[in-house]
Each structure stands twice: as structure tokens, then as C-alpha cells.
Write a protein that holds these residues in place. Structure first.
Motif, PDB file in Angstrom:
ATOM      1  N   ASP A 230      -0.015   5.317  -3.185  1.00 42.41           N
ATOM      2  CA  ASP A 230      -0.138   5.834  -1.805  1.00 42.41           C
ATOM      3  C   ASP A 230       1.521   5.563  -1.416  1.00 42.41           C
ATOM      4  N   HIS A 232       2.661   4.302   1.291  1.00 45.31           N
ATOM      5  CA  HIS A 232       3.156   3.088   2.113  1.00 45.31           C
ATOM      6  C   HIS A 232       2.718   1.845   1.397  1.00 45.31           C
ATOM      7  N   HIS A 364      -0.576  -2.795   0.162  1.00 42.40           N
ATOM      8  CA  HIS A 364      -0.715  -1.374   0.754  1.00 42.40           C
ATOM      9  C   HIS A 364      -1.053  -1.635   2.188  1.00 42.40           C
ATOM     10  N   VAL A 365      -0.729  -0.680   3.120  1.00 38.47           N
ATOM     11  CA  VAL A 365      -0.701  -0.824   4.463  1.00 38.47           C
ATOM     12  C   VAL A 365      -2.099  -0.127   4.798  1.00 38.47           C
TER      13      VAL A 365
HETATM   14 MN    MN Z   1      -3.249   4.545   1.972  1.00 32.65          MN
END
Ligand code: MN
Ligand code: LR7
Length: 571
Positions: A230, A232, A364-365
Motif C-alpha cells: 500500500d 502508506h 501500515h496506517v
Molecule cells: Mn491501506
């Protein structure tokens, strides 16, 4: 005399103060480490304090104590120059900084002020089990193409994702980083980031969603192994080697790291539990769940892979030819959602496996809402995507998806002909196989069975514990019937909750009893034969003769009153 003593004390005090200053100045001077020690790879997560002392960690994170795993600042700056090429990081970040007064959560659903404040590199805690540091990986692992798709991602989080990959992976394993800009408002992010060595950026000419964007990225990849992230994330120490090793050993494995949590409020990096795997409910809602207790008990080595029924979807490594062979993704799925189920079912049912590798950690955020729009609406898009997954892969079990998500019925989901052809061509196993072998813990909803009494003359068939059955006086009415006289006729089973009517032997005269139901047990299979109930394998019929003995099976003579069982629905 007194004056001389006072002077001496004053001189000594000044000398002591000067001495202290000199000592502190010496200690603060940058340490010169030899070039060989600077380029020494950190041995599997061991910490290089000796080379350069501690970094100032207060800026990086205010809530968790961090153990610095990065090289000292002087080396870092050198390294930074090498990694960044002609890319002007400062200008890139400054141009899009939050304006005072703006809500820091508005555009990205996380605290942008905090993310910007962290800068593009920071130390994070090595969250792996300590035994991971001594696991060995092949020296000649193949390189991978990293694929990151983004739509209006914040500049600081996206850059930190890229830089964490460049900083914490052996350079020889990173063939390239392919960014797919999924038609973000500002095309400049894509152009600027392409100036970073190894980074290429492809921009979609219209919004495609993450599924088609990833397929485009995979198509452009030149390495034989694909790594999806992803936009972020922050990868942790030695995150890549465990995953590439497992895929190199067996190209049908699709592997994920443990996904650590980066706080959306203060960006603290928090270790996730190592005892979780991916699961779901019948509405196709993803959830993290504890690994089954038997598996947990038998795990003597915490560095070993964890089998998972499904993956979260965003962060995984997969062999490129296996990805292509299995049909990439269902490119008729839009924007976001459902593709992780479709891929997970497909991998398991068509000959591969999914696992989580505890020695690989990626932060991961996690957000509470989508910060972007869905052209067709969030709910309709999720229904379309999960409906496609259910229709193609779940066989007769899709009925449970529809009962758990009634609003999905009648909603458009396009043609699935191509995906059904793919499933046939790949000769994939059934969803029943998947449930029995991969996810036996998923509870299958009780079939809506109707209860009946089984009458013979004025009497009813009744069970007595598990041992015996008899013909007894019918009692109660409607809901007041005793459980022992209520039968669910679910061919070929005759059920009372979890117990089923079974013969004890295949010969005439053998008595019947109740035992835990199993579709595979031939002693439990019955079918109607006129008014009689015939045991399917022995061909014998349930008989109430002699009247005062336990019920048994006898040669079928359906005209006999002692073999007639009349079902009567309980309403
Ligand atoms: Mn995500
Ligand atoms: O239209 C879009 N185009 C995109 O390129 C929408 C999104 N995206 C990008 C986006 O910028 C991001 O990089 O796609 C990526 C995923 O979108 P997120 O971050 O909004 O999704 P998520 O983290 O909420 O969702 C998880 O489930 C998704 C289902 O489709 C995807 O599989 C995500 O990759 C996945 N994320 C993870 O697995 C990380 C761990 C989270 C969990 C659980």
C-alpha cells in the motif's frame, strides 16, 4: 592567608568548569567510523550502537521507546544522497504541507501534520521475535519488483514507504519500484518521484481502482517476483528476505508479512500480534482472528510460517508467472474491496497456498474511513466486487453470502463468464474442499430445517439419550413438543440437533441409536421407501417390532404397520 585560599578555590572551580565543557565537546564531536564498518550490513537485526552512539529519537516517536536500528546520522546522510539521486526531497515535501488552520485529517483520514513532521526517514522498532535475527536466508535470492498503487496519497507517507523500502532492503533484491498513480488530482507527484533511482511511475489516464492499477503495475514489472505494498507503509528490518525465500522454494506460495500498526493519530509504530491470521464471515467481511488453538499449541518455533485462509490483500509477495498463470486479478472489480477474497480462494483452490511470515514485518496506517470517493458509491462497489467473488468461487455456499448480505441480491455485477472459464481451465477444486481443508473453523449456518414428528399409529418416534430409541406416546403440541420427538428430515440424515439416527450393524435385527452427525458416515444414511424409512446401504428398514424391545432394522416390508413412519410437520 584567607585571601589566597579563596583565590585557589576560585581557580579550581573555573578549571573544573572548563574541564567539564571540554569533555562534553569531545563527546559530542561526530565519531569517525571506518568506511568498512559503515558499509557493513547489519547482521540480521543486530544493532549498531557501537559505531555511532544513539540517535536523537524524541523527534521520531513520542509514545513508544524506540531502539535505533538505523546507521548513525552521518552515514544516513551519505546514504540519502545516494538513494535520492536528482530528487529534491525538501521541495517535494514543502510544496504540499498542511496550511495552518486546515484540518489535518480532512484529506487523508490520518493526521497529516504528524506525518509531515516525521520527515521521510525515521527509525522504527524491530518488532520481530528475537529468534528471527538468527534465521539464515539464501545468499542468492532473486530480486523483486515492488508495486505500489496510489490515489491522492499524502506526499510524506508515500515517500516514507519508498524510502523505507530502499533503506531496509538489500539493494540487490530491489529490481525496481513501480508506482501506479491512479489518476490522482496532481500529476506532479508521479513525475517528481520518478527522479528517485530505481523508481518508475505510470499514471493512469482515468481512475481505475487499485485492482486494475496493480495488474498494470505487474505487467510492467521486469523481475520474476512481485511485491505489492500500500502507499502508506513502512517496511521493517529484513522484511523482504523471509518472503522471497519462501516463494523461491515453492513458487505456488503467496506470502504476507505480519502487518504492524502505524497510528493514524500520532504515527507511532506498534507491533501487531504474531498469533493472528486472516479470516472472514459469510458477508465477506475480512477480519483478523486467532490461529486455531491446536495449531498454536503445536508451534514450537515462532519463526515458522502461519497458514492463512485469506490475506488482508495489500501487502504480499507472489511469483510473477504464478500470478499470470492464475489469472492475475478479476479486472472487472472496481476501485477497492473484495479482490483479496477472490485472490485467496483462487490461490488455495487452484493449487497454491497462503501464509503469513512472522519474521517479516511491515507497518501500515490503518484508517477508519476511505479518504477518496467511489464513483459508483462505496456500498455498491463492495457488493459488486464481493458478489463477483462469491458467484465465481463459492459454489452452492454463495447462498450463505446472500443470506448474510441480503442487499446484494439483484445488484448488478457484470458478466463472470471469463472468470468461470478460467476456473474450469485451471481445474480448480470446489469451495467445499476449501472449507473442509483450509477453513474448517468457518461455521456453516444451520440449514433451515423444519422439524417433524414421526408418527406410527397414535405413537411417536423418540430418542433416549444416544443409546436407544422407542415408540412412545406423542407428547405436547407445537413448540411444546419435547426435543426427543422432534426430527429434522435432511436427506440422507435424520437429525436431532447434532445427533443423527444410525444403525449399529449392517444386518437385520441390529438396533439403531443416535450419534454425532457426519455426512460421510454410511450408517447414518436413510431415504423414504413409500411410508417406510430405508437404510441406504444395508437396504433394511426401520421397524418397531417387537413392540417392547429397542428399535431395530428389518427386511423392508413397507405394507407392515411396524415400518410405517408418517412425518407430521410441527407448526
Ligand atoms: Mn491501506
Ligand atoms: O481507487 C483507488 N486507487 C488506488 O490506487 C483506491 C485505492 N488505491 C490505492 C491506495 O492509495 C492504497 O495504496 O490502493 C491501496 C489500498 O487502498 P487503501 O489503503 O484505502 O485500502 P485499505 O488499507 O483500507 O484496505 C485493504 O483492503 C483493500 C481491499 O481492496 C486492499 O486489498 C488494500 O491493499 C488492503 N490493505 C492492506 O491489506 C493493508 C493492511 C490492512 C488490513 C486489513
Amino acid at each position: 592567608m584567607r585571601r589566597i585560599r579563596a583565590n585557589a578555590i576560585a581557580i579550581l572551580t573555573v578549571a573544573w568548569i572548563l574541564g567539564t565543557f571540554y569533555y562534553l565537546w569531545q563527546d559530542n564531536k561526530p565519531h569517525t567510523s571506518s568506511p568498512s564498518s559503515a558499509s557493513q550490513p547489519r547482521a540480521g537485526g543486530s544493532r549498531s550502537h557501537a559505531a555511532g552512539g544513539r540517535l536523537d529519537i524524541h523527534r521520531d516517536d513520542r509514545t513508544i521507546p524506540l531502539i535505533v536500528t538505523q546507521s548513525p546520522r552521518a552515514e544516513q546522510q551519505q546514504q540519502q544522497g545516494r538513494l535520492i539521486g536528482s530528487f529534491d526531497e525538501k521541495a517535494y515535501l514543502l510544496e504540499k504541507q498542511l496550511k495552518t488552520g486546515d484540518d489535518p485529517y480532512r484529506d487523508h483520514a490520518f493526521n497529516l501534520a504528524e506525518s509531515d513532521r516525521l520527515g521521510s526517514e525515521r527509525a522504527i522498532r524491530d518488532t520481530r521475535h528475537y529468534r528471527c535475527a538468527s534465521v539464515n536466508y539464501d545468499a542468492n535470492l532473486p530480486p523483486t519488483s515492488i508495486i505500489i498503487t496510489f490515489h491522492n496519497e499524502a506526499r510524506s507517507t508515500l515517500l516514507r514507504t519508498i524510502k523505507s523500502v530502499l533503506m531496509r532492503s538489500p539493494p540487490s533484491l530491489i529490481q525496481e519500484i513501480i508506482l501506479i498513480d491512479d489518476f490522482s488530482t496532481d500529476p506532479e507527484d508521479c513525475q517528481l518521484l520518478s527522479q528517485i533511482p530505481k523508481v518508475h511511475c505510470l499514471r493512469n489516464g482515468r481512475r481505475e481502482g487499485l485492482i486494475r492499477s496493480r495488474v498494470r503495475g505487474a505487467g510492467a514489472a521486469s523481475a520474476s517476483i512481485l511485491t505489492f505494498l500500500d502507499s502508506h507503509c513502512e517496511v521493517n528490518t529484513d522484511w523482504l528476505q523471509p518472503m522471497i525465500q519462501r516463494v523461491k522454494e515453492d513458487h505456488t506460495r503467496v506470502v504476507s508479512p505480519i502487518i504492524d500498526v502505524i497510528s493514524l493519530d500520532n504515527f507511532a509504530y506498534l507491533a501487531a500480534s504474531a498469533d493472528l491470521r486472516g479470516g472472514f464471515d459469510w458477508s465477506l467481511h475480512f477480519k483478523w482472528e486467532q490461529i486455531p488453538i491446536e495449531q498454536k499449541m503445536s508451534r514450537s518455533d515462532p519463526t515458522l510460517p502461519i497458514r492463512t485462509p485469506v490475506i488482508a490483500g495489500g501487502i504480499f509477495v507472489m511469483d510473477k508467472s504464478w500470478f499470470n498463470h492464475l489469472g492475475q486479478y478479476d479486472t472487472h472489480m472496481d476501485i477497492w474491496g473484495g479482490e483479496n477474497f477472490e485472490l485467496s480462494f483462487r490461490v488455495w483452490m487452484c493449487g497454491g497456498s497462503l501464509e503469513i511470515l512472522p519474521c517479516s514485518r511491515v507497518g501500515h496506517v490503518f484508517r477508519k474511513r476511505h479518504p477518496y470517493d467511489f464513483p459508483e458509491g462505496n456500498a455498491l462497489t463492495y457488493i459488486k466486487n464481493t458478489r463477483r467473488a462469491a458467484e465465481v468461487w463459492m459454489d452452492e455456499y454463495k447462498q450463505y453470502y446472500y443470506s448474510a448480505r441480503p442487499s446484494a441480491q439483484g445488484k448488478a455485477f457484470g458478466s463472470i463468464a471469463d472468470r468461470l472459464t478460467l476456473r474450469r481451465k485451471l481445474n480448480c477444486k470446489s469451495f467445499r474442499w476449501y472449507l473442509e481443508n483450509v477453513y474448517p473453523e468457518l461455521r456453516i449456518p444451520e440449514q433451515d430445517a423444519l422439524s417433524s414428528v414421526l408418527r406410527q399409529g397414535g405413537l411417536c418416534l423418540e430418542s433416549h439419550g444416544s443409546d436407544s430409541l422407542s415408540l412412545s406416546e406423542c407428547r405436547g403440541a407445537g413448540a411444546m413438543r419435547p426435543q426427543s420427538q422432534k426430527w429434522e428430515l435432511m436427506e440422507p440424515l435424520l437429525r436431532q440437533q447434532d445427533l443423527c439416527l444410525a444403525i449399529t450393524a449392517f444386518t437385520a435385527g441390529s438396533k439403531v441409536r443416535m450419534e454425532p452427525c457426519s455426512m460421510k458416515e454410511p450408517r447414518q444414511k436413510w431415504k423414504p421407501k413409500g411410508p417406510a424409512l430405508q437404510h441406504m446401504v444395508s437396504g433394511l428398514c426401520l421397524d418397531s417390532q417387537p413392540p417392547d424391545g429397542p428399535l431395530a432394522i428389518a427386511q423392508c416390508r413397507p405394507q407392515l404397520a411396524s415400518q410405517a413412519w408418517e412425518p407430521q410437520l410441527i407448526t
